[in-house]
Design a protein around this motif. Structure first.
Motif, mmCIF file in Angstrom:
data_model
loop_
_atom_site.group_PDB
_atom_site.id
_atom_site.type_symbol
_atom_site.label_atom_id
_atom_site.label_comp_id
_atom_site.label_asym_id
_atom_site.label_seq_id
_atom_site.Cartn_x
_atom_site.Cartn_y
_atom_site.Cartn_z
ATOM 1 N N ARG A 241 0.735 -1.136 0.046
ATOM 2 C CA ARG A 241 -0.088 -0.008 -0.006
ATOM 3 C C ARG A 241 0.795 1.112 0.261
ATOM 4 O O ARG A 241 2.186 1.351 0.299
ATOM 5 C CB ARG A 241 -0.660 -0.028 1.221
ATOM 6 N N SER A 292 -8.020 -0.577 -3.233
ATOM 7 C CA SER A 292 -7.765 -1.390 -2.240
ATOM 8 C C SER A 292 -9.017 -1.226 -0.876
ATOM 9 O O SER A 292 -8.932 -1.838 -0.022
ATOM 10 C CB SER A 292 -6.639 -1.648 -1.682
ATOM 11 N N THR A 318 -2.783 -0.070 -3.680
ATOM 12 C CA THR A 318 -1.902 -0.903 -3.897
ATOM 13 C C THR A 318 -0.982 -1.070 -5.012
ATOM 14 O O THR A 318 -1.403 -0.898 -6.072
ATOM 15 C CB THR A 318 -2.345 -2.514 -3.594
ATOM 16 N N GLU A 354 -12.151 -4.057 2.548
ATOM 17 C CA GLU A 354 -10.665 -3.775 2.247
ATOM 18 C C GLU A 354 -10.096 -4.891 1.482
ATOM 19 O O GLU A 354 -10.743 -6.093 1.544
ATOM 20 C CB GLU A 354 -10.132 -3.967 3.549
ATOM 21 N N SER A 356 -6.668 -6.762 0.887
ATOM 22 C CA SER A 356 -5.376 -6.975 1.457
ATOM 23 C C SER A 356 -4.408 -7.337 0.471
ATOM 24 O O SER A 356 -4.636 -7.787 -0.463
ATOM 25 C CB SER A 356 -5.239 -7.998 2.608
ATOM 26 N N ARG A 357 -3.041 -6.792 0.866
ATOM 27 C CA ARG A 357 -1.933 -6.876 0.085
ATOM 28 C C ARG A 357 -1.599 -8.418 -0.257
ATOM 29 O O ARG A 357 -1.050 -9.130 -0.964
ATOM 30 C CB ARG A 357 -0.797 -6.246 -0.003
#
Length: 429
Positions: A241, A292, A318, A354, A356-357
């Motif tokens: 991010r 994201s 991201t 959300e 997430s990475r």
């Protein structure tokens, strides 16, 4: 002899507010209804249009219909401190528009005296900064919900040159719009060609030499022998991010989620910030950016396809950076096609979804031989670079048009001195 006359808008046109539909009648099927949120500055945004049953189109007074060329105005919006949503935004219904209706607080300017006022000129006049400022200054109410009435808009002073001058001005400015539209179509065609070629080679496996290739099972189904299915983090050198920016005037730009739409990156919507940025978080050519956070925006994908100086992303976006040995074009188009998949990965409460990475990094992707990736990149790179070139031309055209607009409608510049723009002029601008 002076050829201009000063009137009120109401002398040549009337302004109405749209129909007050009940919220319960809106759905996903039927006739689109244009609300104030759909009226942007200079264009109509149909991306989130709600619809009502077809019978409403026949039942309601014709004045509530929106026809191609109609001038629409937002009668509710923000004060001038928030220019992107300010009250009084004006747009023109595009040619080819099908059945459409108008919701309350979305206004329509109905020209009554075409013998005095050219519709094309009137539209340009209302989009000029002077008219926009005058309309906004009439509004009252909260900062985020300022209202202006149709009669207030009708009281707007209107300076009219002779009808032939009005038509000349409208013609010049329309020529800019035509060029912008042509370039936009070129971009869409080239993007579609590149995307289809990707699908032909890497989705349907009809790549050069595919007739001699055997297939094997994988977690994504049958794939050619010699190909692999890997996680995205195995072909990426960086997934992260961005920063929490500190907004202030500077040469450093921060890309937010609004900048990412339709698989394109719009730096005009980025903001300036002054917070120190780790070197790795500066975006680079070839980086893929994924929205994201939030419903409706989460999962949108765009690739950085130009050299950007001192630009990063905020914490809602991201960065996915390919390994050096991965072809940028193969990587970028492949992730753009996966946008619906990324949209489905969001988790969390409504409004706070959300991506997430970690989930981004675990995405399974195909890894064909490097030679085939390179061959694909060599074919599509000219198309994608042409898209950037046409995008720059459109930016120049909009800048020229917007610079010329107030000077023409105010009479500051003699229209007889202004040539109709063409592609060549824009190329050298």
């Amino acid at each position: 002899m002076k050829s201009e006359v000063t009137l009120r808008l109401g002398d040549v046109a009337s302004v109405i507010s749209g129909y007050a539909f009940k919220s319960s009648v809106f759905g996903d099927q039927g006739v689109p209804v244009i609300k104030i949120a759909n009226i942007r500055s200079g264009y109509l945004d149909f991306s989130d249009t709600q619809k009502v049953d077809e019978e409403n189109f026949e039942k309601l007074n014709e004045k509530y219909r929106v026809n191609p060329g109609d001038i629409l105005i937002s009668l509710t919006g923000s004060h001038v401190t928030q220019p992107k949503s300010v009250v009084g935004r004006v747009a023109q219904a595009p040619q080819g528009l099908n059945k459409c209706l108008l919701n309350q607080r979305a206004g329509k300017v109905i020209l009554k005296r075409k013998d005095r006022c050219d519709p094309g000129f009137l539209y340009r006049y209302l989009t000029a900064a002077a008219a926009q400022g005058a309309i906004a200054s009439m509004a009252s109410g909260a900062a985020s919900q300022a209202n202006v009435s149709p009669s207030q808009v009708e009281s707007l002073p209107l300076v009219l040159p002779s009808l032939d001058k009005q038509q000349r001005i409208a013609s010049i400015l329309s020529a800019y719009d035509d060029l912008i539209e042509n370039n936009t179509r070129r971009i869409e065609i080239l993007e579609e060609m590149a995307r289809r070629l990707y699908e032909e080679w890497f989705v349907h496996f009809r790549f050069p030499g595919h007739e001699e290739v055997r297939f094997k099972e994988s977690e994504l189904g049958l794939i050619p022998e010699g190909w692999e299915v890997v996680q995205l983090n195995e072909v990426s050198e960086y997934i992260s991010r961005g920063i929490s920016p500190k907004y202030a005037q500077s040469d450093f730009k921060v890309i937010n989620q609004k900048c990412i739409r339709d698989n394109r990156l719009n730096m005009a919507l980025s903001r300036e910030q002054v917070k120190k940025v780790p070197e790795a978080k500066y975006v680079r050519f070839g980086d893929v950016l994924i929205n994201s956070t939030g419903v409706g925006t989460l999962g949108r994908v765009a690739q950085v396809y130009e050299q950007l100086e001192n630009a990063t992303v905020d914490s809602h976006v991201t960065i996915v950076r390919p390994l050096p040995e991965i072809d940028f074009d193969f990587f970028g188009i492949g992730l753009q096609i996966l946008q619906p998949y990324f949209e489905s990965l969001g988790v969390g409460a409504t409004g706070q979804t959300e991506l997430s990475r970690v989930r981004v990094g675990e995405t399974p992707v195909i890894a064909p031989p490097a030679e085939l990736q390179k061959k694909f990149g060599e074919l599509v790179e000219p198309m994608r670079r042409a898209c950037i070139k046409y995008g720059v031309k459109n930016t120049n055209l909009r800048a020229q048009r917007d610079l010329l607009l107030p000077k023409l409608v105010s009479g500051e510049v003699d229209v007889s001195d202004i040539p109709i723009p063409d592609d060549k002029e824009v190329e050298t601008a």
